[in-house]
Design a protein around this motif. Structure first.
Motif, mmCIF file in Angstrom:
data_model
loop_
_atom_site.group_PDB
_atom_site.id
_atom_site.type_symbol
_atom_site.label_atom_id
_atom_site.label_comp_id
_atom_site.label_asym_id
_atom_site.label_seq_id
_atom_site.Cartn_x
_atom_site.Cartn_y
_atom_site.Cartn_z
ATOM 1 N N CYS A 167 0.818 -1.223 0.000
ATOM 2 C CA CYS A 167 0.000 0.000 0.000
ATOM 3 C C CYS A 167 0.849 1.271 0.000
ATOM 4 O O CYS A 167 0.328 2.367 -0.193
ATOM 5 C CB CYS A 167 -0.896 0.031 1.232
ATOM 6 S SG CYS A 167 -1.836 -1.478 1.530
ATOM 7 N N LEU A 219 -12.307 -1.126 3.311
ATOM 8 C CA LEU A 219 -11.613 -2.169 2.545
ATOM 9 C C LEU A 219 -12.567 -3.281 2.119
ATOM 10 O O LEU A 219 -12.478 -3.788 1.002
ATOM 11 C CB LEU A 219 -10.447 -2.738 3.349
ATOM 12 C CG LEU A 219 -9.199 -1.867 3.398
ATOM 13 C CD1 LEU A 219 -8.209 -2.406 4.422
ATOM 14 C CD2 LEU A 219 -8.561 -1.757 2.028
ATOM 15 N N ARG A 238 -13.419 -4.376 -1.684
ATOM 16 C CA ARG A 238 -13.271 -5.775 -2.085
ATOM 17 C C ARG A 238 -14.546 -6.328 -2.712
ATOM 18 O O ARG A 238 -14.503 -6.992 -3.734
ATOM 19 C CB ARG A 238 -12.865 -6.635 -0.890
ATOM 20 C CG ARG A 238 -12.672 -8.100 -1.261
ATOM 21 C CD ARG A 238 -12.358 -8.962 -0.092
ATOM 22 N NE ARG A 238 -13.487 -8.998 0.828
ATOM 23 C CZ ARG A 238 -13.439 -9.548 2.025
ATOM 24 N NH1 ARG A 238 -12.331 -10.092 2.470
ATOM 25 N NH2 ARG A 238 -14.500 -9.544 2.807
ATOM 26 N N ALA A 265 -7.876 -4.318 -3.594
ATOM 27 C CA ALA A 265 -8.578 -4.993 -2.492
ATOM 28 C C ALA A 265 -9.244 -6.298 -2.884
ATOM 29 O O ALA A 265 -9.631 -7.074 -2.015
ATOM 30 C CB ALA A 265 -9.627 -4.046 -1.901
ATOM 31 N N ILE A 319 -7.596 -7.715 5.737
ATOM 32 C CA ILE A 319 -8.300 -6.461 6.003
ATOM 33 C C ILE A 319 -8.195 -6.089 7.479
ATOM 34 O O ILE A 319 -7.877 -4.944 7.821
ATOM 35 C CB ILE A 319 -9.769 -6.562 5.545
ATOM 36 C CG1 ILE A 319 -9.826 -6.582 4.012
ATOM 37 C CG2 ILE A 319 -10.608 -5.428 6.122
ATOM 38 C CD1 ILE A 319 -11.205 -6.853 3.433
#
Length: 107
Positions: free
Chosen positions: A34, A64, A68, A81, A89
């Motif tokens: 990240c 997150l 996702r 994600a 996560i």
């Protein structure tokens, strides 16, 4: 800090079934992926990427999870994600929320 503790105690599971409690040390290792946008320290390196340090853990878990599952959309984050596990996560949220920030009001 007291508010954060109360939130974590009250929110054992968020909608979607992602557990809030994560491993900050594991999150630090995972945050390497990240860092180009959000920085390893959670301070954004790009103007369009938000700072993550100091955000509350339940918010990061929720955001997150939404990236996702596609309910929250962003070209980069939707791709980044999509393969995260619930554990990933939770760990990332634990790491970024544990980073202490200092707020300095303007003089």
């Amino acid at each position: 800090m007291l508010l954060r503790s109360a939130l974590l105690a009250a929110l054992v599971l968020l909608p979607g079934g992602i557990a809030v409690a994560g491993d900050a040390a594991a999150g630090r290792r995972k945050a390497v992926a990240c860092q180009a946008c959000h920085g390893l320290d959670g301070v954004s390196k790009l103007p369009d990427a938000p700072n993550l340090s100091g955000q509350v853990e339940p918010y990061l878990v929720k955001a997150l999870g939404e990236f996702r599952d596609g309910t929250r959309k962003n070209e980069v984050m939707s791709v980044a994600a999509k393969d995260l596990t619930d554990s990933d996560i939770a760990d990332l949220a634990a790491y970024y929320s544990a980073i202490q920030i200092e707020v300095i009001p303007p003089s």
